[in-house]
Design a protein around this motif. Structure first.
Motif, PDB file in Angstrom:
ATOM      1  N   THR A 105      -6.168   6.719   7.412  1.00 45.91           N
ATOM      2  CA  THR A 105      -5.008   6.223   8.152  1.00 45.91           C
ATOM      3  C   THR A 105      -4.925   6.827   9.551  1.00 45.91           C
ATOM      4  O   THR A 105      -3.967   6.589  10.273  1.00 45.91           O
ATOM      5  N   SER A 129      -1.268   2.646   7.995  1.00 46.04           N
ATOM      6  CA  SER A 129      -0.057   2.662   7.182  1.00 46.04           C
ATOM      7  C   SER A 129       0.092   4.053   6.579  1.00 46.04           C
ATOM      8  O   SER A 129      -0.850   4.840   6.570  1.00 46.04           O
ATOM      9  N   GLN A 130       1.279   4.353   6.098  1.00 47.78           N
ATOM     10  CA  GLN A 130       1.530   5.640   5.465  1.00 47.78           C
ATOM     11  C   GLN A 130       2.423   5.405   4.256  1.00 47.78           C
ATOM     12  O   GLN A 130       3.590   5.081   4.403  1.00 47.78           O
ATOM     13  N   PRO A 131       1.868   5.524   3.051  1.00 45.32           N
ATOM     14  CA  PRO A 131       2.650   5.150   1.881  1.00 45.32           C
ATOM     15  C   PRO A 131       3.744   6.166   1.542  1.00 45.32           C
ATOM     16  O   PRO A 131       3.516   7.370   1.567  1.00 45.32           O
ATOM     17  N   PHE A 303       6.384   0.574   5.370  1.00 42.30           N
ATOM     18  CA  PHE A 303       5.576   1.693   4.903  1.00 42.30           C
ATOM     19  C   PHE A 303       5.878   2.092   3.455  1.00 42.30           C
ATOM     20  O   PHE A 303       5.621   3.211   3.062  1.00 42.30           O
ATOM     21  N   HIS A 305       5.449   2.195  -0.645  1.00 39.97           N
ATOM     22  CA  HIS A 305       4.246   2.389  -1.453  1.00 39.97           C
ATOM     23  C   HIS A 305       3.763   1.096  -2.108  1.00 39.97           C
ATOM     24  O   HIS A 305       2.570   0.932  -2.364  1.00 39.97           O
ATOM     25  N   GLU A 307       3.830  -2.040  -0.792  1.00 36.87           N
ATOM     26  CA  GLU A 307       3.047  -2.787   0.202  1.00 36.87           C
ATOM     27  C   GLU A 307       1.701  -2.105   0.441  1.00 36.87           C
ATOM     28  O   GLU A 307       0.662  -2.769   0.548  1.00 36.87           O
ATOM     29  N   TYR A 308       1.711  -0.787   0.545  1.00 40.23           N
ATOM     30  CA  TYR A 308       0.484  -0.032   0.790  1.00 40.23           C
ATOM     31  C   TYR A 308      -0.515  -0.235  -0.340  1.00 40.23           C
ATOM     32  O   TYR A 308      -1.699  -0.519  -0.107  1.00 40.23           O
ATOM     33  N   THR A 309      -0.045  -0.087  -1.570  1.00 43.99           N
ATOM     34  CA  THR A 309      -0.931  -0.207  -2.724  1.00 43.99           C
ATOM     35  C   THR A 309      -1.532  -1.596  -2.806  1.00 43.99           C
ATOM     36  O   THR A 309      -2.740  -1.762  -3.040  1.00 43.99           O
TER      37      THR A 309
END
Length: 331
Positions: A105, A129-131, A303, A305, A307-309
């Motif tokens: 990231t 991104s940063q979960p 940001f 979790h 959406e990130y995953t």
């Protein structure tokens, strides 16, 4: 990720540690990581895909599993490989030919991997991104009986608590820091020689950490100058709890957030400027509230979790094919 991919999750600790594991761990990782890599190297096949959550386990996996003639596909999330022992491990174990995809990231980390290992663009995935687990880190009530404003902080990576101590020594605040390390090197560099009476450091469990964010009138991340975007986890956790943040300026996401007014930025090693930034937010609660709200909305919308995953899983599937045809493992 395991649910979306139907993947098996492996954790170190179940395999006996051998002398060779201890020797290899002198270069990178822990003996338990090398023991796990030995175990998996005997069972993985060329149709398998292994996702490693960091280089501490990813390099052992790549070194042993990647040495097989019909080796599995290996993906490693890179935190910080641009340091002496990590660079040695990359070269010593021929990692450039054994890891199929690096995920990071941090822009500077992606640039380092491409240059140092001479990797093409499609071998390094820069995931901007940063979960944050927004189901856990949420706004909530502060402790009812606090006697004065609380300045919260946390973490050890590139932290400059000496400057924070100088900035807050004579303020009518309590400074509470979630940070502890048995390493004398970390203590000497990060912590003030004499801890002020209004400042405390200790270990916080997850629920205590959540309450620390909620109790904090301002969360402050005082950092040494760095190009690794240190402090992102603490920053986004605080924003998810709807707290105003003061942070040392650096490149990448942190610089973007400062420039957009979502967090307050200060120059590294400047206690006078840091003190002023803290006082400005304490003395203007409506301004602090508005800043905290903008940060909260950003985290929840962009940001989180979930959406990130989903984005990371989509990347793995697009790179390595349908999950119905592949065996995914997570470490």
């Amino acid at each position: 990720m395991s649910q979306l991919l139907g993947a098996t999750v492996y954790q170190p600790g179940s395999e006996p540690v051998l002398l060779i594991d201890k020797i290899r761990a002198m270069i990178i990782g822990h003996p338990e990581h090398w023991a796990l890599a030995r175990k998996l190297s005997s069972v993985v096949q060329e149709d398998d895909v292994i996702y490693c959550t960091g280089e501490h386990v990813g390099i052992p996996i790549a070194a042993l599993c990647g040495a097989k003639h019909k080796r599995p596909k290996i993906v490693v999330y890179s935190h910080n490989l641009n340091r002496p022992r990590a660079r040695l491990a990359l070269k010593l174990f021929g990692i450039a030919n054994r890891i199929d995809l690096f995920v990071t990231t941090v822009r500077s980390q992606a640039q380092f991997l491409r240059q140092y290992l001479r990797l093409p663009e499609n071998r390094v995935y820069l995931f901007l991104s940063q979960p944050v687990d927004t189901s856990f880190f949420t706004p909530g009530p502060a402790f009812q009986h606090k006697l004065r404003p609380i300045i919260g902080s946390g973490g050890l990576e590139k932290r400059d608590y000496r400057t924070l101590a100088q900035a807050t020594r004579y303020l009518n605040v309590d400074v509470k820091v979630c940070a502890f390390s048995p390493s004398t090197t970390a203590l000497k560099r990060a912590f003030p020689k004499v801890i002020p009476s209004n400042m405390s450091f200790r270990f916080y469990d997850w629920c205590e950490l959540l309450q620390l964010y909620r109790d904090s009138d301002v969360v402050v991340l005082s950092l040494f100058e760095n190009n690794r975007e240190a402090g992102l986890t603490t920053l986004f956790e605080a924003m998810a709890c709807r707290r105003p943040v003061v942070i040392t300026r650096s490149s990448g996401i942190i610089g973007d957030l400062i420039d957009s007014g979502i967090v307050t930025g200060v120059n590294p090693g400047d206690p006078v400027e840091l003190k002023q930034a803290i006082e400005n937010l304490l003395n203007a609660p409506e301004k602090a509230k508005a800043q905290a709200q903008r940060g909260y909305e950003l985290v929840v919308n962009q940001f989180n979790h979930v959406e990130y995953t989903q984005a990371l899983v989509t990347k793995l599937i697009s790179t390595f094919g349908s999950i119905n045809k592949k065996s995914f493992s997570l470490l």
